[in-house]
Design a protein around this motif. Structure first.
Motif, mmCIF file in Angstrom:
data_model
loop_
_atom_site.group_PDB
_atom_site.id
_atom_site.type_symbol
_atom_site.label_atom_id
_atom_site.label_comp_id
_atom_site.label_asym_id
_atom_site.label_seq_id
_atom_site.Cartn_x
_atom_site.Cartn_y
_atom_site.Cartn_z
ATOM 1 N N ILE A 117 47.885 41.300 41.109
ATOM 2 C CA ILE A 117 46.763 40.643 40.446
ATOM 3 C C ILE A 117 47.197 40.153 39.066
ATOM 4 C CG2 ILE A 117 44.433 40.959 39.540
ATOM 5 C CD1 ILE A 117 44.588 40.894 42.589
ATOM 6 N N VAL A 118 47.975 40.970 38.362
ATOM 7 C CA VAL A 118 48.511 40.551 37.066
ATOM 8 C C VAL A 118 49.393 39.312 37.237
ATOM 9 C CG1 VAL A 118 49.995 41.223 35.127
ATOM 10 C CG2 VAL A 118 48.423 42.882 36.126
ATOM 11 N N VAL A 119 50.194 39.302 38.309
ATOM 12 C CA VAL A 119 51.056 38.144 38.574
ATOM 13 C C VAL A 119 50.204 36.901 38.815
ATOM 14 C CG1 VAL A 119 52.768 37.172 40.153
ATOM 15 C CG2 VAL A 119 52.908 39.579 39.488
ATOM 16 N N THR A 120 49.109 37.055 39.562
ATOM 17 C CA THR A 120 48.232 35.915 39.847
ATOM 18 C C THR A 120 47.617 35.354 38.566
ATOM 19 O OG1 THR A 120 47.691 36.757 42.053
ATOM 20 C CG2 THR A 120 46.156 35.180 41.089
ATOM 21 N N VAL A 121 47.090 36.242 37.720
ATOM 22 C CA VAL A 121 46.482 35.799 36.458
ATOM 23 C C VAL A 121 47.544 35.204 35.544
ATOM 24 C CG1 VAL A 121 45.239 36.550 34.399
ATOM 25 C CG2 VAL A 121 44.625 37.492 36.628
ATOM 26 N N GLY A 122 48.697 35.875 35.455
ATOM 27 C CA GLY A 122 49.765 35.371 34.597
ATOM 28 C C GLY A 122 50.302 34.038 35.070
ATOM 29 N N GLY A 123 50.388 33.862 36.387
ATOM 30 C CA GLY A 123 50.847 32.584 36.915
ATOM 31 C C GLY A 123 49.929 31.448 36.532
ATOM 32 N N TRP A 133 38.048 29.356 42.090
ATOM 33 C CA TRP A 133 37.006 30.373 42.027
ATOM 34 C C TRP A 133 37.269 31.480 43.049
ATOM 35 C CZ3 TRP A 133 34.075 31.720 46.201
ATOM 36 C CH2 TRP A 133 34.032 30.834 47.293
ATOM 37 N N ARG A 134 37.967 31.148 44.139
ATOM 38 C CA ARG A 134 38.292 32.177 45.135
ATOM 39 C C ARG A 134 39.256 33.201 44.548
ATOM 40 N NH1 ARG A 134 37.948 27.424 48.064
ATOM 41 N NH2 ARG A 134 36.492 27.444 49.841
ATOM 42 N N ARG A 135 40.236 32.709 43.806
ATOM 43 C CA ARG A 135 41.149 33.627 43.123
ATOM 44 C C ARG A 135 40.383 34.508 42.147
ATOM 45 N NH1 ARG A 135 46.939 31.426 40.954
ATOM 46 N NH2 ARG A 135 47.997 31.198 42.950
ATOM 47 N N GLY A 136 39.471 33.865 41.409
ATOM 48 C CA GLY A 136 38.681 34.626 40.445
ATOM 49 C C GLY A 136 37.852 35.703 41.112
ATOM 50 N N ALA A 138 38.515 37.192 43.989
ATOM 51 C CA ALA A 138 39.415 38.234 44.466
ATOM 52 C C ALA A 138 39.835 39.156 43.325
ATOM 53 C CB ALA A 138 40.643 37.607 45.127
ATOM 54 N N ILE A 139 40.108 38.561 42.171
ATOM 55 C CA ILE A 139 40.481 39.362 41.005
ATOM 56 C C ILE A 139 39.318 40.266 40.590
ATOM 57 C CG2 ILE A 139 41.037 39.231 38.538
ATOM 58 C CD1 ILE A 139 42.617 36.657 39.265
ATOM 59 N N GLY A 140 38.098 39.735 40.656
ATOM 60 C CA GLY A 140 36.927 40.546 40.335
ATOM 61 C C GLY A 140 36.803 41.752 41.256
ATOM 62 N N VAL A 141 37.023 41.542 42.549
ATOM 63 C CA VAL A 141 36.960 42.657 43.504
ATOM 64 C C VAL A 141 38.040 43.685 43.182
ATOM 65 C CG1 VAL A 141 37.255 43.290 45.930
ATOM 66 C CG2 VAL A 141 35.916 41.277 45.329
ATOM 67 N N ALA A 142 39.235 43.209 42.833
ATOM 68 C CA ALA A 142 40.321 44.130 42.497
ATOM 69 C C ALA A 142 39.973 44.975 41.276
ATOM 70 C CB ALA A 142 41.606 43.341 42.245
ATOM 71 N N LEU A 143 39.357 44.360 40.277
ATOM 72 C CA LEU A 143 38.975 45.111 39.076
ATOM 73 C C LEU A 143 37.901 46.134 39.388
ATOM 74 C CD1 LEU A 143 38.989 42.251 36.411
ATOM 75 C CD2 LEU A 143 40.742 43.988 36.836
ATOM 76 N N VAL A 144 36.976 45.778 40.268
ATOM 77 C CA VAL A 144 35.970 46.758 40.704
ATOM 78 C C VAL A 144 36.658 47.910 41.429
ATOM 79 C CG1 VAL A 144 34.003 47.145 42.234
ATOM 80 C CG2 VAL A 144 34.094 45.084 40.817
ATOM 81 N N GLY A 145 37.685 47.579 42.241
ATOM 82 C CA GLY A 145 38.446 48.626 42.915
ATOM 83 C C GLY A 145 39.093 49.576 41.926
ATOM 84 N N ALA A 146 39.624 49.032 40.818
ATOM 85 C CA ALA A 146 40.216 49.886 39.788
ATOM 86 C C ALA A 146 39.166 50.804 39.173
ATOM 87 C CB ALA A 146 40.872 49.018 38.713
ATOM 88 N N LEU A 147 37.960 50.280 38.959
ATOM 89 C CA LEU A 147 36.885 51.109 38.415
ATOM 90 C C LEU A 147 36.470 52.197 39.406
ATOM 91 C CD1 LEU A 147 34.635 48.399 36.697
ATOM 92 C CD2 LEU A 147 36.118 50.093 35.587
ATOM 93 N N VAL A 148 36.506 51.882 40.694
ATOM 94 C CA VAL A 148 36.191 52.895 41.715
ATOM 95 C C VAL A 148 37.209 54.033 41.652
ATOM 96 C CG1 VAL A 148 36.098 53.328 44.202
ATOM 97 C CG2 VAL A 148 34.996 51.297 43.255
ATOM 98 N N VAL A 288 44.319 36.680 48.577
ATOM 99 C CA VAL A 288 44.988 35.655 47.769
ATOM 100 C C VAL A 288 46.263 35.186 48.463
ATOM 101 C CG1 VAL A 288 46.198 35.232 45.598
ATOM 102 C CG2 VAL A 288 44.012 36.437 45.586
ATOM 103 N N THR A 289 47.015 36.128 49.046
ATOM 104 C CA THR A 289 48.249 35.779 49.746
ATOM 105 C C THR A 289 47.971 34.848 50.920
ATOM 106 O OG1 THR A 289 49.263 37.897 49.137
ATOM 107 C CG2 THR A 289 50.242 36.704 50.987
ATOM 108 N N LEU A 290 46.975 35.199 51.735
ATOM 109 C CA LEU A 290 46.636 34.372 52.892
ATOM 110 C C LEU A 290 46.133 33.003 52.458
ATOM 111 C CD1 LEU A 290 44.827 37.035 55.111
ATOM 112 C CD2 LEU A 290 47.098 36.063 55.474
ATOM 113 N N ARG A 291 45.311 32.979 51.407
ATOM 114 C CA ARG A 291 44.764 31.729 50.913
ATOM 115 C C ARG A 291 45.869 30.799 50.426
ATOM 116 N NH1 ARG A 291 40.794 28.035 51.303
ATOM 117 N NH2 ARG A 291 40.552 26.889 49.345
#
Length: 303
Positions: A117-123, A133-136, A138-148, A288-291
């Protein structure tokens, strides 16, 4: 872990999905074994000293890459990127060793899935790559996962949790450096230079905190270099056998291996929410990879 950008893409007719999946399962087992060894060593050796010893042992394994570096001349911007990537990777290794030695293995592994996710944002921010917006989302879901996983206010946030968040950021920046370096150097040279730079950077810090170590401790740390290098090799074979979209979902099995090892070897109870959070983060990465794979195929068809 080596970036997928280091691997030459495979044409679909040549892809061998089952072979790729088996190679990736082997990769997750090798990386899980690396985690187990580091976790078992705990804080018996100062972190900086432990990483230094691991890198010195690793120099033997990357000797062909060091010879390649000595025989080639690289432009100045490549050397600059070698340096920046070495600093980022060294910081990530120190933070990861600290986290893995002191924190439940499943927690560290699950949080580590944030690196792509860091690579995606940094890229998007640093390399001018697109950011839809799809990337965004996906990143939002990942951040929620980190909070979980972390559940601030509901569970104790350990220093290892914070360290692994820093490691994910550092490794992400390191992989962005790999993307730039592949224009100038081979994967062997990039890995070799990283290992050499980490050893050089850590040498004075390791000497400052040096404690006597036994032969068994050195051998265990050397084993981490062998296991991690083996994981890099099997991952390369997996990515050479099929597209990343086939192999990426298998990465989740590493979380299963370390969760089971934590339970049976170290008495660490399995936290279902850690597994859920890790699945959310990795699911975002897979999406993100599949997209991106689909977009590349469309662009190739039009071109």
């Amino acid at each position: 872990m080596r970036s997928a950008d280091d691997i030459r893409p495979v044409s679909l007719p040549d892809a061998r999905p089952l072979v790729a999946i088996l190679w990736m399962v082997a990769t997750t087992l090798l990386f899980a074994a690396t985690n187990i060894v580091v976790h078992a060593q705990g804080d018996s050796v100062p972190v900086v000293q432990a990483v230094f010893i691991r890198m010195v042992c690793g120099l033997i394994l990357v000797l062909p890459g060091l010879i390649e570096i000595a025989r080639n001349r690289y432009p100045r911007d490549a050397w600059t990127m070698f340096g920046l990537r070495g600093i980022a990777q060294t910081a990530g290794m120190v933070l990861w060793f600290f986290a893995m030695a002191r924190t439940p293995m499943a927690d560290v592994t699950a949080i580590g899935y944030l690196t792509p996710i860091v690579v995606t944002v940094g890229g998007a921010l640093l390399l001018g790559e697109g950011f839809s917006w799809r990337r965004g989302a996906a990143i939002g879901v990942a951040l929620v996962g980190a909070l979980v996983i972390l559940r601030p206010g509901l569970r104790e946030i350990l220093p290892g949790h914070v360290a692994e968040l820093g490691a994910a950021l550092a490794f992400g920046l390191s992989y962005l450096g790999v993307k730039r370096l592949t224009r100038h150097a081979s994967a062997n040279a990039i890995v070799a230079m990283m290992t050499l730079m980490a050893a050089v950077i850590l040498a004075p810090w390791a000497l400052a905190v040096w404690q006597p170590v036994s032969l068994s401790q050195v051998l265990w740390l050397g084993l981490t270099a062998v296991l991690a290098t083996g994981g890099q090799l099997t991952m390369t074979k997996a990515l050479a056998s099929a597209p990343v979209s086939v192999t990426q979902p298998v990465v989740f099995t590493q979380l299963i291996w370390v969760a089971l090892a934590g339970l049976f070897l170290f008495g660490e109870p399995i936290d279902p929410l850690v597994i859920l959070g890790g699945a959310m983060i990795l699911g975002s990465v897979v999406y993100v990879t599949l997209r991106e794979a689909a977009l590349k195929r469309r662009a190739a068809a039009r071109g």
